[in-house]
Design an enzyme around this catalytic site. Structure first.
Site, mmCIF file in Angstrom:
data_model
loop_
_atom_site.group_PDB
_atom_site.id
_atom_site.type_symbol
_atom_site.label_atom_id
_atom_site.label_comp_id
_atom_site.label_asym_id
_atom_site.label_seq_id
_atom_site.Cartn_x
_atom_site.Cartn_y
_atom_site.Cartn_z
ATOM 1 N N GLU A 1 0.878 -1.177 0.000
ATOM 2 C CA GLU A 1 0.000 0.000 0.000
ATOM 3 C C GLU A 1 0.906 1.215 0.000
ATOM 4 O OE1 GLU A 1 -3.329 0.020 -0.149
ATOM 5 O OE2 GLU A 1 -3.398 -2.157 -0.191
ATOM 6 N N LEU A 2 0.997 1.900 -1.127
ATOM 7 C CA LEU A 2 2.049 2.919 -1.272
ATOM 8 C C LEU A 2 1.472 4.331 -1.379
ATOM 9 C CD1 LEU A 2 4.301 0.809 -3.677
ATOM 10 C CD2 LEU A 2 4.242 0.810 -1.170
ATOM 11 N N CYS B 1 -2.581 8.893 2.712
ATOM 12 C CA CYS B 1 -2.165 8.421 1.383
ATOM 13 C C CYS B 1 -3.202 8.783 0.324
ATOM 14 C CB CYS B 1 -1.926 6.918 1.422
ATOM 15 S SG CYS B 1 -3.315 6.016 2.087
HETATM 16 P P1 NAD Z 1 8.507 5.107 4.520
HETATM 17 O O1 NAD Z 1 8.466 4.338 3.261
HETATM 18 O O2 NAD Z 1 9.645 6.033 4.753
HETATM 19 O O3 NAD Z 1 8.505 4.131 5.779
HETATM 20 C C1 NAD Z 1 7.475 3.169 5.978
HETATM 21 C C2 NAD Z 1 8.005 2.050 6.845
HETATM 22 O O4 NAD Z 1 9.048 1.375 6.138
HETATM 23 C C3 NAD Z 1 8.616 2.499 8.166
HETATM 24 O O5 NAD Z 1 8.212 1.626 9.179
HETATM 25 C C4 NAD Z 1 10.106 2.363 7.930
HETATM 26 O O6 NAD Z 1 10.762 2.061 9.141
HETATM 27 C C5 NAD Z 1 10.162 1.168 6.979
HETATM 28 N N1 NAD Z 1 11.338 1.106 6.092
HETATM 29 C C6 NAD Z 1 12.075 2.137 5.618
HETATM 30 N N2 NAD Z 1 13.061 1.680 4.804
HETATM 31 C C7 NAD Z 1 12.939 0.327 4.767
HETATM 32 C C8 NAD Z 1 13.644 -0.720 4.094
HETATM 33 N N3 NAD Z 1 14.688 -0.462 3.287
HETATM 34 N N4 NAD Z 1 13.255 -1.991 4.279
HETATM 35 C C9 NAD Z 1 12.199 -2.284 5.069
HETATM 36 N N5 NAD Z 1 11.492 -1.331 5.740
HETATM 37 C C10 NAD Z 1 11.846 -0.044 5.576
HETATM 38 O O7 NAD Z 1 7.098 5.855 4.587
HETATM 39 P P2 NAD Z 1 6.607 6.862 5.699
HETATM 40 O O8 NAD Z 1 7.277 8.165 5.445
HETATM 41 O O9 NAD Z 1 6.698 6.245 7.037
HETATM 42 O O10 NAD Z 1 5.042 6.961 5.361
HETATM 43 C C11 NAD Z 1 4.522 7.839 4.449
HETATM 44 C C12 NAD Z 1 4.183 7.127 3.162
HETATM 45 O O11 NAD Z 1 3.270 6.068 3.396
HETATM 46 C C13 NAD Z 1 3.491 8.025 2.172
HETATM 47 O O12 NAD Z 1 4.049 7.839 0.902
HETATM 48 C C14 NAD Z 1 2.051 7.537 2.184
HETATM 49 O O13 NAD Z 1 1.332 7.794 1.016
HETATM 50 C C15 NAD Z 1 2.232 6.089 2.435
HETATM 51 N N6 NAD Z 1 0.992 5.502 2.977
HETATM 52 C C16 NAD Z 1 0.226 4.714 2.157
HETATM 53 C C17 NAD Z 1 -0.975 4.187 2.619
HETATM 54 C C18 NAD Z 1 -1.840 3.338 1.706
HETATM 55 O O14 NAD Z 1 -2.789 2.733 2.170
HETATM 56 N N7 NAD Z 1 -1.547 3.268 0.410
HETATM 57 C C19 NAD Z 1 -1.400 4.438 3.929
HETATM 58 C C20 NAD Z 1 -0.600 5.238 4.738
HETATM 59 C C21 NAD Z 1 0.603 5.764 4.250
#
Ligand code: NAD
Length: 497
Positions: free
Chosen positions: A263-264, A297
């Site tokens: 979910e991105l 998101c």
């Molecule tokens: P992020 O990608 O920076 O981090 C998300 C999670 O991934 C965190 O827990 C982080 O610790 C982990 N992570 C980071 N690097 C990693 C790696 N290399 N390997 C494994 N895990 C890793 O995102 P964020 O800044 O925490 O959240 C914001 C983003 O999330 C926005 O782009 C938003 O649109 C998206 N989001 C999407 C939805 C959806 O349903 N599509 C819902 C909520 C948020």
């Protein structure tokens, strides 16, 4: 002491309350001896510390989950549903305390948003408990009269569950932890660093509810360290990730071959057509832009307004932005909180600077709010006369901004929409059914809301990224998540002997 992604690393907890990890039956401080300091984006106060875990800690959490597999696989669907209801009861009983911590750690206002988010976590477990009990599978008529065939759902095994900071209590529960428990999976949860205290508190609720040790484990620390260790561990059978498209791409590559739920990011286009109810649309769209300070998101990230109603709509949006109240996060009058972290606020700065450089008008807000306890409080912002090549139109901003783009005909609208690679949610405001469906059926997103803001969602209806976009793979929502987290097993039997 140095900084990791905006958080200070401490060589000791420094007298702060620790949000511990949960690995099997152990509440753990991790093996590095180091901690991440959590500072409230709302008040600026130091509110706690969480372990800066190592890859070895993450591996131990996976081993605990693997060890719990034989046990959870013996729990009947009714037992799992009962556990989900017990978790819901515990979260509900502690909801004031959880909402208070959520306000302090994530930043969202207590009355306007944090209480609702905790209620969402409760509903997640109640809904999963109900849905799993009535989720039927099929029996198949066959050509061979001596055979019978039917199928049923089995857990996938151990899930890596990796989640972001924007809805750090409800989102993990709705998307993965509740459906994961209901479907009989074991999980290793890696939470976003800036919102790890609330995750640790939720783990207390799971333990108090009697969720057996090892079924839900929590690891805190840096995503590219502990998240990566979990994703690549051979004991992990499947990956459930919510976060940015960039991290999603890394995880898809690192976890290649494992089933994926991704979910991105999003950059939801909203269309206001020539015959829309402008006042109604502006009110709903303002909520879509400013709820959770835009950190959703599916937030309304860009609004395409037909030339014939553009000026009226812009005026109504400025009025709606003027009704947003920032201030003491525990004051019932406060409707919007700060951004959660500095990189997100810096992205707002960058996207607004780009808009200014392209001659857009910043007709409301446009900067960090003076006189607040932290520099993360961003004014609700309305941008007019934005051009298609602007960063606000192309990229995800994730802040409290309503970018208004003028369009004159369908071709121009499609050109503006097509500049962005995201495809999560959209909205169309019109009073003509024909036009509503024409747009709704052709927009390349997982969900389109007609005459409602783009983030509208009830958690039992499917949502997710459209194929071929940067917004993810799979669908979350009610039974759809239960199916995504299960394997369908088919059994045939010869009844002739
Ligand atoms: P992020 O990608 O920076 O981090 C998300 C999670 O991934 C965190 O827990 C982080 O610790 C982990 N992570 C980071 N690097 C990693 C790696 N290399 N390997 C494994 N895990 C890793 O995102 P964020 O800044 O925490 O959240 C914001 C983003 O999330 C926005 O782009 C938003 O649109 C998206 N989001 C999407 C939805 C959806 O349903 N599509 C819902 C909520 C948020």
């Amino acid at each position: 002491m140095h900084l990791i992604k905006g958080l200070h690393v401490l060589d000791s907890p420094d007298g702060l309350a620790i949000g511990r990890m949960r690995i099997g039956k152990t509440w753990s401080d991790g093996s590095s001896g180091r901690f991440l300091e959590i500072v409230s984006p709302a008040t600026g106060a130091r509110i706690g510390a969480v372990p800066l875990a190592t890859r070895e800690d993450a591996a131990r959490a996976v081993e605990a989950a693997v060890a719990s597999k034989p046990f959870i696989s013996k729990l009947s669907v009714w037992d799992r549903a009962k556990l989900c209801q017990a978790v819901a009861d515990r979260i509900e009983a502690r909801s004031e305390e959880l909402a208070t911590l959520l306000t302090l750690e994530q930043g969202k206002p207590f009355h306007a948003e944090a209480k609702g988010e905790i209620a969402g976590a409760v509903t997640a477990f109640r809904d999963a408990a109900e849905q799993i009990k009535w989720l039927e599978t099929a029996a198949f008529p066959l050509a061979d009269g001596n055979k019978r065939a039917f199928n049923f759902l089995q857990p996938k095994g151990v899930f890596a569950v990796i989640t972001p900071w924007n809805f750090p209590a409800s989102q993990p529960c709705i998307y993965y932890l509740a459906p994961g428990l209901a479907t009989g999976n074991a999980m290793v949860w890696v939470t976003a660093p800036t919102t790890s205290l609330i995750a640790s508190k939720l783990m207390e609720c799971f333990a108090e509810a009697g969720v057996p040790d090892g079924i839900i484990n929590l690891v805190t620390g840096e995503g590219h360290v502990v998240g990566d260790a979990v994703v690549t561990h051979p004991g992990v059978d499947a990956i459930a990730f919510t976060g940015s498209s960039e991290t999603g791409a890394i995880i898809a590559a690192r976890g290649a071959g494992k089933p994926l739920m991704l979910e991105l990011g999003g950059n939801g286009p909203t269309l206001v057509l020539r015959d829309a109810d402008v006042e109604m649309a502006a009110g709903r769209i303002a909520t879509g832009c400013f709820a959770n300070a835009g950190q959703i998101c599916t937030a309304t990230e860009r609004v395409l307004v037909h030339d014939s109603v553009y000026d009226r709509f812009a005026e109504a949006m400025v009025k709606a932005a003027g009704q947003v109240r920032m201030g003491d996060p525990f004051d019932p009058a406060t409707t919007m909180g700060p951004l959660n972290n500095e990189p997100t606020a810096a992205k707002m700065d960058e996207h607004l600077d780009d808009a200014r450089a392209r001659q857009a008008g910043i007709v409301f807000g446009g900067k960090r709010m003076a006189g607040m306890p932290t520099s993360l409080h961003y004014e609700p912002t309305v941008v007019t006369n934005l051009t298609a090549e602007s960063k606000l139109n192309i990229h995800e901003t994730f802040g409290p901004v309503a970018p208004l783009i003028r369009f004159r005909d369908d071709d121009e609208a499609w050109d503006i929409i097509g500049r962005s690679r995201f495809g999560l949610s959209a909205a169309v405001f019109t009073n003509t059914i024909k036009d509503a469906f024409r747009w709704a059926e052709s927009l390349r997103v997982g969900i389109v809301n007609i005459n409602e803001m783009s983030p509208f969602w009830e958690t039992h209806i499917p949502a997710g990224g459209a194929a071929g976009t940067a917004s993810g793979i799979g669908r979350t929502g009610g039974r759809h998540t239960l199916l995504e987290m299960s394997d369908l097993k088919t059994i045939t039997i010869d009844i002739s002997r």
